[in-house]
Design a protein around this motif. Structure first.
Motif, PDB file in Angstrom:
ATOM      1  N   LEU A 152      -4.720  -4.233  -2.653  1.00 39.68           N
ATOM      2  CA  LEU A 152      -6.050  -4.829  -2.553  1.00 39.68           C
ATOM      3  C   LEU A 152      -6.200  -5.816  -3.706  1.00 39.68           C
ATOM      4  CD1 LEU A 152      -8.217  -1.628  -1.983  1.00 39.68           C
ATOM      5  CD2 LEU A 152      -7.158  -3.092  -0.263  1.00 39.68           C
ATOM      6  N   CYS A 204      -7.230   0.373  -7.024  1.00 42.82           N
ATOM      7  CA  CYS A 204      -5.962   0.176  -6.327  1.00 42.82           C
ATOM      8  C   CYS A 204      -4.962  -0.418  -7.302  1.00 42.82           C
ATOM      9  CB  CYS A 204      -6.119  -0.755  -5.132  1.00 42.82           C
ATOM     10  SG  CYS A 204      -4.521  -1.105  -4.388  1.00 42.82           S
ATOM     11  N   PRO A 222      -4.614  -0.328   4.907  1.00 40.71           N
ATOM     12  CA  PRO A 222      -6.008  -0.220   4.482  1.00 40.71           C
ATOM     13  C   PRO A 222      -6.895  -1.094   5.376  1.00 40.71           C
ATOM     14  CG  PRO A 222      -4.551  -0.877   2.666  1.00 40.71           C
ATOM     15  CD  PRO A 222      -3.780  -1.013   3.929  1.00 40.71           C
ATOM     16  N   CYS A 262       0.834  -1.209   0.000  1.00 37.37           N
ATOM     17  CA  CYS A 262       0.000   0.000   0.000  1.00 37.37           C
ATOM     18  C   CYS A 262       0.867   1.258   0.000  1.00 37.37           C
ATOM     19  CB  CYS A 262      -0.926  -0.002   1.203  1.00 37.37           C
ATOM     20  SG  CYS A 262      -1.919   1.483   1.318  1.00 37.37           S
ATOM     21  N   THR A 263       0.534   2.213  -0.866  1.00 36.65           N
ATOM     22  CA  THR A 263       1.318   3.443  -0.967  1.00 36.65           C
ATOM     23  C   THR A 263       0.632   4.616  -0.278  1.00 36.65           C
ATOM     24  OG1 THR A 263       0.237   4.142  -2.986  1.00 36.65           O
ATOM     25  CG2 THR A 263       2.147   2.722  -3.235  1.00 36.65           C
ATOM     26  N   CYS A 292      -8.486   4.212  -3.300  1.00 35.70           N
ATOM     27  CA  CYS A 292      -9.566   3.299  -2.934  1.00 35.70           C
ATOM     28  C   CYS A 292     -10.688   4.040  -2.210  1.00 35.70           C
ATOM     29  CB  CYS A 292      -9.022   2.166  -2.059  1.00 35.70           C
ATOM     30  SG  CYS A 292      -8.001   2.752  -0.688  1.00 35.70           S
ATOM     31  N   CYS A 351      -2.144   6.042  -1.152  1.00 34.45           N
ATOM     32  CA  CYS A 351      -2.650   7.021  -2.118  1.00 34.45           C
ATOM     33  C   CYS A 351      -4.126   7.368  -1.920  1.00 34.45           C
ATOM     34  CB  CYS A 351      -2.420   6.530  -3.538  1.00 34.45           C
ATOM     35  SG  CYS A 351      -3.517   5.193  -4.015  1.00 34.45           S
ATOM     36  N   ARG A 352      -4.835   6.563  -1.217  1.00 29.78           N
ATOM     37  CA  ARG A 352      -6.259   6.796  -0.914  1.00 29.78           C
ATOM     38  C   ARG A 352      -7.164   6.820  -2.143  1.00 29.78           C
ATOM     39  NH1 ARG A 352      -5.803  12.104   2.292  1.00 29.78           N
ATOM     40  NH2 ARG A 352      -7.836  11.797   3.186  1.00 29.78           N
ATOM     41  N   VAL A 393      -7.688   4.168   4.825  1.00 28.32           N
ATOM     42  CA  VAL A 393      -6.283   3.832   4.964  1.00 28.32           C
ATOM     43  C   VAL A 393      -5.747   4.466   6.229  1.00 28.32           C
ATOM     44  CG1 VAL A 393      -4.037   3.911   3.852  1.00 28.32           C
ATOM     45  CG2 VAL A 393      -6.097   3.716   2.482  1.00 28.32           C
ATOM     46  N   THR A 430      -1.660  -0.954  -6.920  1.00 27.66           N
ATOM     47  CA  THR A 430      -0.382  -1.472  -6.431  1.00 27.66           C
ATOM     48  C   THR A 430      -0.442  -2.943  -6.081  1.00 27.66           C
ATOM     49  OG1 THR A 430      -1.050  -1.007  -4.186  1.00 27.66           O
ATOM     50  CG2 THR A 430       0.101   0.742  -5.354  1.00 27.66           C
TER      51      THR A 430
HETATM   52  S1  SF4 Z   1      -5.652   2.379  -3.449  1.00 28.63           S
HETATM   53 FE1  SF4 Z   1      -4.387   0.654  -2.813  1.00 28.63          FE
HETATM   54  S2  SF4 Z   1      -2.359   1.535  -2.594  1.00 28.63           S
HETATM   55 FE2  SF4 Z   1      -3.772   3.246  -2.632  1.00 28.63          FE
HETATM   56  S3  SF4 Z   1      -4.239   3.588  -0.484  1.00 28.63           S
HETATM   57 FE3  SF4 Z   1      -5.805   2.225  -1.226  1.00 28.63          FE
HETATM   58  S4  SF4 Z   1      -5.028   0.211  -0.747  1.00 28.63           S
HETATM   59 FE4  SF4 Z   1      -3.305   1.591  -0.564  1.00 28.63          FE
END
Ligand code: SF4
Ligand code: SF4
Lengths: 124, 605
Positions: free
Chosen positions: A119, A114, A48, A11-12, A17, A14-15, A39, A116
């Protein structure tokens, strides 16, 4: 049954999600505080958490969690939409939130945005 | 309103008051938001003759309309003010999460004016705006400030959702190379802005909010964002290089093409030990960190078990490796990482401070300045001296005082202005303009000083993403430079990060903009807005006293050919390109926008 698997190492923070979820549940609206996935930040790390119903039992079975040498209060990862932690109580209405696997199948909307691999939709 | 919140917060620190204002919808249409809107508001309110560090100068934090909506890479918040380093308008780009949070708090823009009597922190939580005394924060490093502020909040859950922009000791001491730090990462192009914030006695701004943002056509918007994510995933640079190493992947490429400078642009870095991606991976344990709504996540953090990092360090970017490393003759990545972290903690801009150190090093090498006099052994390649200097500069103690005014002033104080490798007072970003001609033209003409992140010509010149453009040729470069300058201006104004241009065409963003904002822009409409912004900035700078004689690269680049490496023998042909560039822009031979250009862009007073 399909589930969402979370890999916090990827998870980076980035929000994306969070915004995906709110856009899917409230028409034309982006607001992380109305999202059913949030997150949690702890310093440089991100976790997350997908919301679920609040039950008293969750609080009585609390444990200290250790991840890579750091200790965390279990509340930080708890998915209950509990009144103590304002994360899964919808800001504008006060309604407790709960993930409902929204979006166009097969992927729920948060998984779709997401990028990365944090998820992931899995079958078991 | 769609995308925009439509509100602006004005804080007067002298009087300790704040007001909330509505934004003018006509301005939103012509300037969008972010950088464009910020520049317009700033240039209407602040005279170009203003002394940058006086209370009359203002600080404008301006978030774009796409920020916080979930638009791909919609994270950018711009900070506009007059810089004490360049004397021109300055615009830093803050990505991270501050811009989005500011909008959730209910504001597109925050204008800070006046000067507080004693240090303060501005705290914005939803609609509650407070100016808090911050004496105990003064003198603290930025990461400490953030931790302390969060600990001071009653509600620890709310603290986790609060985002800060702050200055370090360098900003407090109003050093012209001081920048601002947002969410622990350095704002891009912020040299001088930290000093302005310090001059206002403003230590930090904290935001947290829970308002909703509206998008015009949610269904379409979600679809378009899906498409863009997929596109980014199928492009090699955005799906591999950037996600894996961040911008540091450019190091290897620039090194191979002789673009990465060494020793204050005296050599090209071919003779330095390789500092490219493999070395990076060996030196740091890389983990990705993303700005708001970014699928690329080019920021790398490290959990390296080095005592000094304490698991909090950021891996240096291309900019840091070039400016703090190669150009100072240093190739030890952990020293560079440490220097980068010091910059973030002290609130120093890596380009400005790297350039200052490199300038001094050249003066020492030429025996114009001596180690005895400087009390520090600033030889090229002496990493410990660089680290010491960074600590000293920020605290401005003793002999370090002479380092404070920045590269240009130092070179002038030794009567060797020719060793200053910069334009408009700002040292050059680490691209040798002799080996990459379009970038050289951009460096000469950029409104903010020579910074590659206001005109991404290297996306074509170096990476050949959209077209194959030979870096050493000058044909078509004026048009290319103009195009990238305009694209950057408009993307900054929308609140988008510019790195996705490595995988997407500019026109790919248009459906996202329209479905989000409910507008009907075409790509050309948007580019015209970019051009309008570029010209508005130019006009402001001209009123502040700049003219064509400031569109000049240091003599080293036009007169001395590159000494070694793949670019050997080349010089910058910027003076050949300038007349054509002025024509492309609709400016006269002195670089002044022609009356009809001004009229066509709607920029008459
Ligand atoms: S979209 Fe994925 S990488 Fe970005 S905050 Fe949500 S769980 Fe983390
Ligand atoms: S599955 Fe749906 S409801 Fe659950 S977190 Fe993801 S987007 Fe939100």
């Amino acid at each position: 049954m399909p589930r969402i698997k979370i890999d916090h190492v990827k998870c980076t923070g980035c929000r994306h999600c969070e915004t995906a979820c709110s856009l899917n549940h409230v028409a034309n609206t982006a607001n992380p505080r109305r999202s059913r996935i949030r997150v949690m930040r702890d310093g440089n790390r991100y976790y997350p958490v997908i919301s679920g119903p609040f039950v008293d039992a969750a609080c009585t079975s609390k444990q200290l969690i250790e991840i890579e040498g750091q200790h965390y209060d279990m509340c930080a990862f708890c998915r209950a939409s509990c009144p103590e932690k304002p994360y899964f109580i919808e800001a504008e209405t006060g309604i407790p939130l709960k993930c409902d696997f929204c979006g166009i199948p097969p992927s729920p909307s948060c998984v779709r945005w997401c990028n990365t691999g944090a998820l992931e939709l899995v079958e078991d | 309103m769609n995308g925009w919140v439509g509100r602006c917060l004005r804080v007067n620190l002298t009087e300790g008051r704040h007001t909330v204002e509505e934004l003018n919808p006509a301005l939103l249409e012509t300037f969008l938001g972010g950088r464009g809107l910020g520049i317009t508001v700033f240039s209407h309110e602040v005279s170009p003759e203003t002394e940058p560090l006086s209370p009359e100068n203002k600080l404008v934090f301006s978030s774009g309309p796409l920020v916080g909506t979930g638009a791909v890479t919609g994270a950018s918040c711009n900070v506009i003010t007059m810089s004490s380093l360049t004397g021109t308008i300055a615009c830093a780009k803050m990505r991270g999460h501050f811009g989005a949070e500011m909008k959730y708090a209910g504001f597109d823009m925050i204008i800070v004016e006046g000067k507080a009597e004693t240090p303060v922190i501005l705290s914005i939580s939803n609609d509650t705006v407070r100016i808090i005394p911050a004496l105990e924060y003064w003198g603290r490093q930025t990461s400490e400030t953030e931790d302390m502020f969060k600990k001071s909040l009653d509600n620890q859950w709310a603290a986790r959702e609060t985002f800060l922009v702050s200055i370090g000791p360098a900003g407090e001491r109003q050093l012209p190379m001081a920048t601002i730090i947002n969410d622990r990462f350095l704002a891009v192009g912020g040299a001088g802005i930290g000093a302005v914030m310090g001059s206002k006695n403003l230590k930090a701004i904290a935001v947290k909010g829970q308002h909703s943002l509206e998008v015009a056509d949610g269904d379409r918007f979600v679809q378009v964002v899906n498409t863009l994510i997929n596109k980014l995933n199928s492009a090699p640079l955005t799906s591999q290089s950037m996600t894996q190493w961040g911008t540091a992947f450019l190091v290897g490429l620039c090194y191979q093409k002789g673009i990465l400078p060494k020793n204050n642009f005296q050599q090209s870095s071919v003779s330095l030990k390789n500092i490219s991606t493999d070395a990076l991976e060996n030196a740091f344990a890389l983990r990705s960190r993303g700005c708001f709504a970014c699928p690329i996540a080019c920021i790398k953090k490290t959990d390296m078990k080095h005592h000094a990092y304490e698991g909090r360090g950021m891996v240096p970017t291309y900019l840091a490796i070039g400016s703090l490393g190669a150009n100072c003759g240093i190739s030890n990545l952990s020293a560079i990482g440490m220097a980068n972290m010091l910059c973030a903690d002290m609130g120093l801009d890596p380009v400005a401070v790297g350039g200052t150190v490199a300038t001094l090093m050249e003066l020492v090498e030429k025996k114009i300045a001596t180690a005895e006099e400087l009390k520090i052994d600033l030889r090229f390649g002496n990493e410990n001296a660089v680290l010491d200097t960074l600590r000293l500069i920020a605290t401005k103690k003793g002999h370090a005082q002479r380092l404070g005014p920045g590269a240009k002033a130092i070179a002038e104080s030794y009567e060797r202005p020719d060793v200053f490798m910069g334009v408009k007072g700002l040292p050059l970003a680490p691209f040798d303009p002799r080996a990459i001609q379009g970038m050289g033209l951009h460096f000469a003409t950029c409104n903010y000083g020579p910074h590659h992140l206001y005109g991404y010509t290297f996306i074509d010149e170096l990476l050949n993403v959209h077209e194959d453009s030979d870096p050493s040729g000058i044909e078509g470069k004026p048009a290319l430079t103009k195009r990238y300058q305009d694209i950057t201006a408009v993307m900054d104004s929308l609140g988008l990060c510019n790195w996705p241009l490595m995988g997407l065409k500019f026109k790919n963003f248009v459906p996202m903009v329209n479905s989000c904002l409910g507008t009907h822009y075409t790509a050309d409409d948007l580019l015209l807005i970019g051009e309008r912004i570029w010209n508005a900035e130019r006009l402001f700078n001209m009123k502040a006293g700049l003219n064509a004689s400031d569109d000049i690269l240091p003599k080293r680049f036009t007169d001395e050919p590159i000494a070694d490496g793949p670019g050997e023998g080349q010089v910058s042909r910027v003076n050949e390109m300038l007349p054509e560039y002025y024509r492309e822009r609709g400016w006269d031979e002195h670089g002044k926008p022609l009356p009809e250009t001004v009229k066509n862009l709607g920029l008459e007073d």
